[in-house]
Design a protein around this motif. Structure first.
Motif, mmCIF file in Angstrom:
data_model
loop_
_atom_site.group_PDB
_atom_site.id
_atom_site.type_symbol
_atom_site.label_atom_id
_atom_site.label_comp_id
_atom_site.label_asym_id
_atom_site.label_seq_id
_atom_site.Cartn_x
_atom_site.Cartn_y
_atom_site.Cartn_z
ATOM 1 N N SER A 135 0.842 -1.186 0.000
ATOM 2 C CA SER A 135 0.000 0.000 0.000
ATOM 3 C C SER A 135 0.878 1.237 0.000
ATOM 4 N N GLY B 61 -4.549 1.304 -1.751
ATOM 5 C CA GLY B 61 -4.199 -0.085 -1.978
ATOM 6 C C GLY B 61 -3.484 -0.258 -3.306
ATOM 7 N N HIS B 62 -2.954 -1.455 -3.509
ATOM 8 C CA HIS B 62 -2.204 -1.761 -4.728
ATOM 9 C C HIS B 62 -3.059 -1.626 -5.988
ATOM 10 N N GLN C 290 -8.258 3.647 0.254
ATOM 11 C CA GLN C 290 -8.833 2.760 1.262
ATOM 12 C C GLN C 290 -9.400 3.553 2.438
#
Length: 154
Positions: free
Chosen positions: A3, A19-20, A25
């Motif tokens: 992250s 997040g990836h 998030q």
């Protein structure tokens, strides 16, 4: 999973975690109140976020505690000025003055929240809004998003 944590530096700090997948998030504003509490707070915050691999900082005078803790954790750190992310995310006419840039940043940050399906704020402080946009710039920069999502393009 990795992250990215975006930080609008200050004793009142804006934070945004991505997040990836490139989506927001969570986001918040945190008032550390004093430099000594900031130093302890950085350690505690990053301990709660073991998946953070990238740290994007905007600002300068309070970067040292973040940089020191990031180095200890072997995080990739990028420190930028507001002009960097504003140039990438805002139109020239939206940044003619500071008040206009902050207002536009708030509007775009709300769009990012909606696009990411993150919880909607009752109020959105400017430091949290800017952290959201610092993070959006960051996920574009590291390649987690290849382009600005169509619903966010200006």
């Amino acid at each position: 999973m990795s992250s990215l944590l975006a930080v609008d530096l200050g004793l009142r700090t804006g934070l945004a975690l991505y997040g990836h997948d490139g989506r927001l998030q969570w986001y918040r504003s945190q008032n550390f109140g004093a430099r000594s509490r900031l130093k302890r707070g950085v350690h505690g915050l990053l301990s709660e976020l073991p998946d953070v691999t990238y740290l994007v900082l905007e600002g300068g005078s309070l970067a040292e505690p973040w940089q020191r803790e990031a180095e200890r954790r072997a995080l990739t750190v990028r420190q930028i000025d507001a002009a960097i992310w504003r140039r990438s995310l805002l139109l020239d006419r939206e940044q003619r003055n500071g008040a206009m840039a902050k207002r536009t940043a708030g509007e775009l940050a709300r769009s990012v929240i909606e696009w990411s399906a993150a919880p909607r704020p009752t109020s959105l402080r400017h430091d949290a809004a800017e952290a959201i946009l610092i993070g959006l710039w960051g996920v574009l920069e590291v390649g987690w998003l290849t382009a600005m999502p169509p619903t966010l393009r200006r």
